[in-house]
Write an enzyme that holds these catalytic residues in place. Structure first.
Site, PDB file in Angstrom:
ATOM      1  N   SER A  69       0.704  -1.056   0.137  1.00 25.95           N
ATOM      2  CA  SER A  69      -0.259  -0.235  -0.118  1.00 25.95           C
ATOM      3  C   SER A  69       0.636   1.921  -0.366  1.00 25.95           C
ATOM      4  O   SER A  69       0.358   1.906  -0.934  1.00 25.95           O
ATOM      5  CB  SER A  69      -0.739   0.388   1.034  1.00 25.95           C
ATOM      6  N   LYS A 128      -9.596  -5.766  10.317  1.00 21.77           N
ATOM      7  CA  LYS A 128     -11.000  -5.390   9.494  1.00 21.77           C
ATOM      8  C   LYS A 128     -12.268  -5.492  10.639  1.00 21.77           C
ATOM      9  O   LYS A 128     -13.616  -4.566  10.028  1.00 21.77           O
ATOM     10  CB  LYS A 128     -11.317  -5.526   8.052  1.00 21.77           C
ATOM     11  N   TYR A 170      -2.687 -12.745  -4.833  1.00 29.63           N
ATOM     12  CA  TYR A 170      -2.326 -11.508  -5.510  1.00 29.63           C
ATOM     13  C   TYR A 170      -0.563 -12.137  -4.521  1.00 29.63           C
ATOM     14  O   TYR A 170      -0.424 -13.166  -4.241  1.00 29.63           O
ATOM     15  CB  TYR A 170      -2.027 -10.042  -5.392  1.00 29.63           C
TER      16      TYR A 170
END
Ligand code: ATR
Length: 277
Positions: free
Chosen positions: A17, A69, A221
């Site tokens: 990120s 989360k 990923y």
């Protein structure tokens, strides 16, 4: 003053990120800094304290990744509908002392499929494998893309059914077990949203679900050719993709939400792509 952003997770060492948002900021000429924070796992309220301290110090927003989360969801003052359904958030915005929460994972996935891969989902038969957090975040954006049919297959059929029931008014969604798939014909798009690939496992999906002209999408990923993608390739599927585009697109959504400017994603995706084989 330079606006401060961060991603918080634990562990956080491998996050892409800061690189992604750094490239976006450069491209769109935004005066902002984006760092990575290793969030505390305990005591219970330490995560919320860390987020509040960042906001109190003038932080403008955060991305949230595993395992926080749900905690980020719980501490938010306001949540989008997508975040409510997902029960999880991956982006926060700090505004007037309030914490606003979003979940861009699903919309990032849809954008990657529709825009980057050039596969509009409208009118298509779509199969999603799994019924965990990743799928919860994706269901509303998927149904908004108007597929002809969205089938959710999961080992735990009751879990899949409960999830589909929450969005049944939003479009043509149905659920089944893996054993039922053989009889269901071919799908234009098959998305592996299980966590099986993280351990090198293969969900028990029959090769008959793949269409040679269709697409197989692996949410994970950077795992190269996972057992799922290998199965699809052996079944003759030409379009195979992993989640790098989704990773970058969800970041672009958050960036736009925070900064009011949408960065271009192609060059960033190319830079982060790990060849599948
Ligand atoms: P959570 O439900 O806690 O959010 P998750 O990691 O987001 O968990 O979701 C894991 C998903 O991957 C689940 O749908 C799980 O299937 P079950 O609900 O039937 O357990 C699925 N999964 C994990 N490993 C799998 C495997 N080897 N084959 C098929 N599905 C698998």
């Amino acid at each position: 003053m330079t606006d401060q952003y961060a991603v918080i997770g634990n562990p956080i060492g491998h996050t892409k990120s800061p690189l992604i948002h750094g490239l976006f900021a450069e491209e769109t000429q935004q005066d902002m800094a984006y760092t990575a924070i290793e969030g505390p796992l305990e005591p219970e309220q330490a995560f919320a304290d860390t987020v509040r301290a960042f906001a109190d110090a003038g932080g403008k927003g955060m991305n949230v990744t595993a395992p926080f989360k749900l905690k980020a969801f719980a501490m938010a003052d306001k949540r989008s509908e997508r975040a409510e359904l997902a029960g999880a958030v991956n982006a926060l915005k700090f505004e007037d002392g309030r914490i606003i929460a979003e979940n861009f994972d699903g919309i990032g996935l849809v954008r990657d499929i529709e825009v980057n891969l050039g596969l509009p989902m409208a009118g298509k038969r779509v199969l999603v494998l799994g019924a965990g957090g990743a799928v919860r975040g994706a269901l509303l954006p998927f149904l908004a893309a108007r597929p002809a049919e969205l089938v959710l297959a999961n080992r735990d059929i009751a879990k899949g059914r409960a999830l589909a029931a929450q969005v049944s008014g939003r479009g043509p969604i149905s659920t089944c077990g893996y054993g039922d798939l053989e009889a269901m014909g071919r799908f234009d798009l098959v998305v592996n949203a299980t966590s099986a690939s993280l351990t090198g496992d293969l969900p028990p999906v029959p090769p008959s679900v793949f269409s040679p002209e269709g697409t197989a999408y692996e949410l994970a990923y950077g795992k190269r050719l996972t057992p799922f993608l290998r199965l699809a390739r052996n079944a003759g599927v030409r379009g195979i993709a992993d989640g790098v585009g989704m990773l970058v697109e969800q970041a672009a959504e958050a960036f736009d939400w925070w900064r009011g400017v949408r960065p271009a994603t192609r060059a960033v995706i190319d830079r982060l792509t790990v060849p599948l084989d």
